[in-house]
Design an enzyme around this catalytic site. Structure first.
Site, mmCIF file in Angstrom:
data_model
loop_
_atom_site.group_PDB
_atom_site.id
_atom_site.type_symbol
_atom_site.label_atom_id
_atom_site.label_comp_id
_atom_site.label_asym_id
_atom_site.label_seq_id
_atom_site.Cartn_x
_atom_site.Cartn_y
_atom_site.Cartn_z
ATOM 1 N N GLU A 15 0.661 -1.226 -0.094
ATOM 2 C CA GLU A 15 0.019 0.125 0.015
ATOM 3 C C GLU A 15 0.834 1.311 -0.003
ATOM 4 O O GLU A 15 0.541 2.156 -0.700
ATOM 5 C CB GLU A 15 -0.809 -0.035 1.209
ATOM 6 C CG GLU A 15 -1.999 -1.117 1.112
ATOM 7 C CD GLU A 15 -3.104 -0.856 0.339
ATOM 8 O OE1 GLU A 15 -3.249 0.222 -0.428
ATOM 9 O OE2 GLU A 15 -3.934 -1.741 0.174
ATOM 10 N N ASP B 14 -4.514 -9.414 -8.141
ATOM 11 C CA ASP B 14 -4.669 -8.505 -9.470
ATOM 12 C C ASP B 14 -3.594 -7.787 -10.212
ATOM 13 O O ASP B 14 -3.086 -7.884 -11.029
ATOM 14 C CB ASP B 14 -5.699 -7.460 -9.056
ATOM 15 C CG ASP B 14 -5.836 -6.734 -7.539
ATOM 16 O OD1 ASP B 14 -4.680 -7.235 -7.049
ATOM 17 O OD2 ASP B 14 -6.513 -6.012 -7.361
ATOM 18 N N GLU C 291 -18.813 -5.154 -3.384
ATOM 19 C CA GLU C 291 -17.534 -5.750 -3.098
ATOM 20 C C GLU C 291 -17.534 -7.151 -3.715
ATOM 21 O O GLU C 291 -16.485 -7.570 -4.323
ATOM 22 C CB GLU C 291 -16.922 -5.702 -1.682
ATOM 23 C CG GLU C 291 -15.687 -5.948 -1.531
ATOM 24 C CD GLU C 291 -14.431 -5.148 -2.153
ATOM 25 O OE1 GLU C 291 -15.106 -4.217 -2.547
ATOM 26 O OE2 GLU C 291 -13.386 -5.416 -1.891
ATOM 27 N N GLU D 189 -12.145 0.824 -10.513
ATOM 28 C CA GLU D 189 -11.639 0.072 -11.290
ATOM 29 C C GLU D 189 -12.894 -0.104 -12.443
ATOM 30 O O GLU D 189 -12.351 -0.147 -13.688
ATOM 31 C CB GLU D 189 -11.903 -1.702 -10.862
ATOM 32 C CG GLU D 189 -10.512 -1.986 -9.905
ATOM 33 C CD GLU D 189 -10.355 -1.389 -8.611
ATOM 34 O OE1 GLU D 189 -11.717 -0.971 -8.148
ATOM 35 O OE2 GLU D 189 -9.213 -1.157 -7.967
#
Ligand SMILES: *[C@@H]1O[C@H](CO)[C@@H](O)[C@H](O)[C@H]1NC(C)=O
Ligand SMILES: *[C@@H]1O[C@H](CO)[C@@H](O)[C@H](O)[C@H]1NC(C)=O
Ligand SMILES: *[C@@H]1O[C@H](CO)[C@@H](O)[C@H](O)[C@H]1NC(C)=O
Ligand SMILES: *[C@@H]1O[C@H](CO)[C@@H](O)[C@H](O)[C@H]1NC(C)=O
Ligand SMILES: *[C@@H]1O[C@H](CO)[C@@H](O)[C@H](O)[C@H]1NC(C)=O
Length: 576
Positions: A136, A276, A369, A390
């Site tokens: 992150e 991802d 989600e 996204e």
């Protein structure tokens, strides 16, 4: 679309595919230019509503709590599901400001960009006793600083008053050095957590995710190129190579692993959470650094994804050891995948998946989600929508590649729902439950770095004129520079690409689908009849088989072909 004039542009066939695609797409008919300006201004207002509320109520803390108009020092909470080992004395790193810098440039606000850069130059320090998630912190803080540094020294947006002396790069270098102890493991795979002041903590967890150790290369590679210090790229590359060496014979990876033993912990994986950006960074590292090694990893893993995870337009999860489906779930994070498919030129596959995600958005008003595909219902607990970017991101890529005005309508729907459901007096709030639209007191920094940026670029892409960029997984642009390329990917550049522009069939041309579907190429001509790169040929050219494993994936339905009793591969709907 990014300008065809740039020298670096012609070096990357991937973006070239994108260039070609947009070069002859019909001009947008549906949405007139007045409407485009209207939508762009709507997004601009959203960004400033989020940004100014942050600056008034939360800065220099990390993120805004829009319902109570206060702040949260959340950098150390990101990825920290159990909220363990939170710092006692940490007052934030101006995270949302760091994340907003590149968006300010995309919106053309150089004055505010300069103000932010100078404030950070003077006041930001990483010498803080805070345990942060390496992944992150890398994508949000290091990526934000590196991108802003490049934009601050770029000819287009260069800061004017001579006050900028590479301070953001110095900050990025300092942060990068604080990352390095995380990589000191027997495997070279980094710990998921690092204390910015004290390094790896005692009894630190050795569990991390595939994306946690496989998506550091863009930021750390860029940092090495900018500073001349090779250690950042070397650490990220060593981890990536080790991770790749742990793939199964099916070229699949799991989701979580142990950094000390190098053993997998969770064998099931898909293209969503925990994995991802691993795929995303392989292809983007190839575009940015031109190194075939990234392409080879990407190519093998993309094929494996299409073969084992894809079911029509959906992607489920599968066990890396057997390839057998495990979870049939759509997750909000997977919606980035169609955007990635645009980069490889797989337009048809991108289009069909993107539509499914949009139908789910339309059904609930925002994207939940997690949605259980096998039961056709929401996941019982993961019903939230934290302002994720996204779907907007994929919509932007699909519009760039096709110029089909339908994608602008998708963007309009997204913008209207965001304003209707999530805009509050003090900013934009996450949705806690998409069935009740109850809100949560959190405005994530990626709403400014990604959601608003991609929606803005959908209606005004003038930022992209004259320069090609790779956007990091956090939406921070890194320019594609010939001087950053280790080796030109010659094999993938059509020698006479300018002349290809005039041939309509090239709309279907995808360099990747050429590799995926060799059986359907017609003598090296560009008029390929390829619908989708989901196609996997049968093992034997004569389609004979003994088991289902010897059969591939059908190119039009994207279904797994099966071995009939007569010993031929085919799409047998009713197996006798
Ligand atoms: C954080 O803020 C508190 C309250 O203003 C202050 O006492 C403390 O010294 C600050 N900590 C750091 C590390 O700056
Ligand atoms: C730039 O951002 C500042 C701070 O939000 C705002 O006051 C100003 O109007 C913006 N300028 C432009 C040209 O949008
Ligand atoms: C650094 O922060 C202090 C306190 O907020 C502020 O007064 C100063 O102007 C900041 N420096 C810059 C260059 O903005
Ligand atoms: C995307 O899919 C829709 C619906 O199937 C189709 O009408 C459209 O032409 C497709 N667009 C592209 C660029 O493939
Ligand atoms: C460009 O390349 C294509 C494909 O190789 C070929 O068919 C075409 O004739 C070439 N055009 C020119 C002008 O050389």
């Amino acid at each position: 679309m990014a300008g065809a004039g740039s020298a670096a542009a012609s070096r990357s066939w991937l973006l070239l595919v994108l260039l070609l695609l947009s070069a002859f797409a019909a001009p947008a008919a549906g949405l007139g230019s007045a409407k485009k300006v209207y939508m762009r201004e709507k997004v601009r207002k959203m960004f400033y509503h989020a940004y100014e509320n942050y600056m008034v109520h939360a800065f220099p803390h990390d993120e805004l709590k829009p319902l109570t108009k206060t702040f949260t020092d959340s950098l150390s909470e990101l990825g920290n599901l159990k909220l363990e080992r939170l710092p006692q004395n940490y007052n934030g790193s101006a995270l949302t400001l760091v994340e907003s810098l590149s968006s300010l440039v995309v919106l053309g606000n150089y004055t505010e960009f300069e103000r932010g850069v100078l404030w950070l130059s003077d006041n930001l320090t990483f010498d803080v006793d805070a345990r942060v998630n390496l992944f992150e912190c890398n994508i949000r803080v290091l990526g934000g600083l590196v991108s802003a540094h490049i934009l601050a020294t770029d000819s287009k947006s260069r800061l004017e008053h001579g006050l900028y002396k590479n301070q953001l790069l110095d900050l990025a270098r300092d942060l990068g050095q604080r990352f390095l102890p995380a990589f000191e493991t027997p495997t070279g795979l980094p710990y998921a957590w690092i204390n910015l002041k004290y390094g790896v903590m005692e009894d630190e967890t050795t569990e991390t995710s595939t994306s946690g150790c496989g998506s550091l290369i863009l930021e750390m590679g860029a940092l090495s190129r900018l500073t001349g210090d090779p250690r950042f790229q070397a650490a990220a590359l060593r981890a990536l190579r080790k991770l790749w060496s742990m793939r199964s014979p099916l070229n699949l990876l799991g989701t979580t692993l142990d950094v000390v033993t190098g053993d997998w912990i969770e064998y099931s994986s898909g293209v969503g959470a925990g994995v991802d950006s691993f795929y995303e960074y392989l292809i983007k590292a190839y575009i940015l650094f031109g190194n075939d090694e990234f392409w080879d990893m990407f190519h093998s893993s993309y094929l494996a994804v299409q073969k084992y995870f894809r079911h029509g337009p959906w992607y489920h999860e599968a066990d890396m050891r057997t390839g057998k489906a495990t979870y049939w779930q759509l997750t909000s994070l997977q919606a980035f995948w169609p955007g990635l498919q645009i980069l490889v030129g797989d337009i048809a596959a991108a289009n069909s998946s993107h539509r499914e995600f949009f139908y789910v958005w339309d059904k609930f008003g925002v994207l939940p989600e997690r949605y259980l595909l096998d039961h056709g219902m929401l996941h019982p607990t993961e019903k939230y929508y934290p302002l994720r970017p996204e779907l907007a991101e994929s919509t932007f890529y699909l519009y760039q590649a096709t110029r089909d005005p339908w994608y602008m309508e998708v963007g309009e729907t997204i913008i209207n729902s965001l304003n209707y459901y999530t805009r509050v007096d003090g900013g934009f709030a996450s949705v806690r439950d998409v069935t009740t639209m109850e809100l949560e007191d959190h405005q994530h920094s990626f709403f400014l770095s990604e959601t608003c940026k991609y929606l803005y670029l959908l209606f005004d892409d003038s930022f992209l004129a004259g320069q090609n960029y790779v956007f990091t997984t956090e939406g921070h642009p890194l320019p594609i520079r010939g001087s950053w390329h280790e080796k030109l990917p010659e094999a993938y550049i059509p020698a006479n690409w300018t002349s290809v522009k005039n041939e309509n069939q090239a709309i279907r041309l995808s360099a990747l689908s050429q590799q995926v579907c060799p059986a359907t190429t017609t003598g090296g001509s560009i008029s390929l009849q390829i619908e989708s790169a989901c196609h996997i040929p049968d093992l034997h050219a004569d389609h004979r088989c003994r088991t289902d494993d010897e059969c591939g994936i059908d190119s039009t339905t994207c279904r797994k072909r099966v071995c009939s009793m007569a010993g031929f591969c085919g799409l047998w709907l009713f197996i006798p």
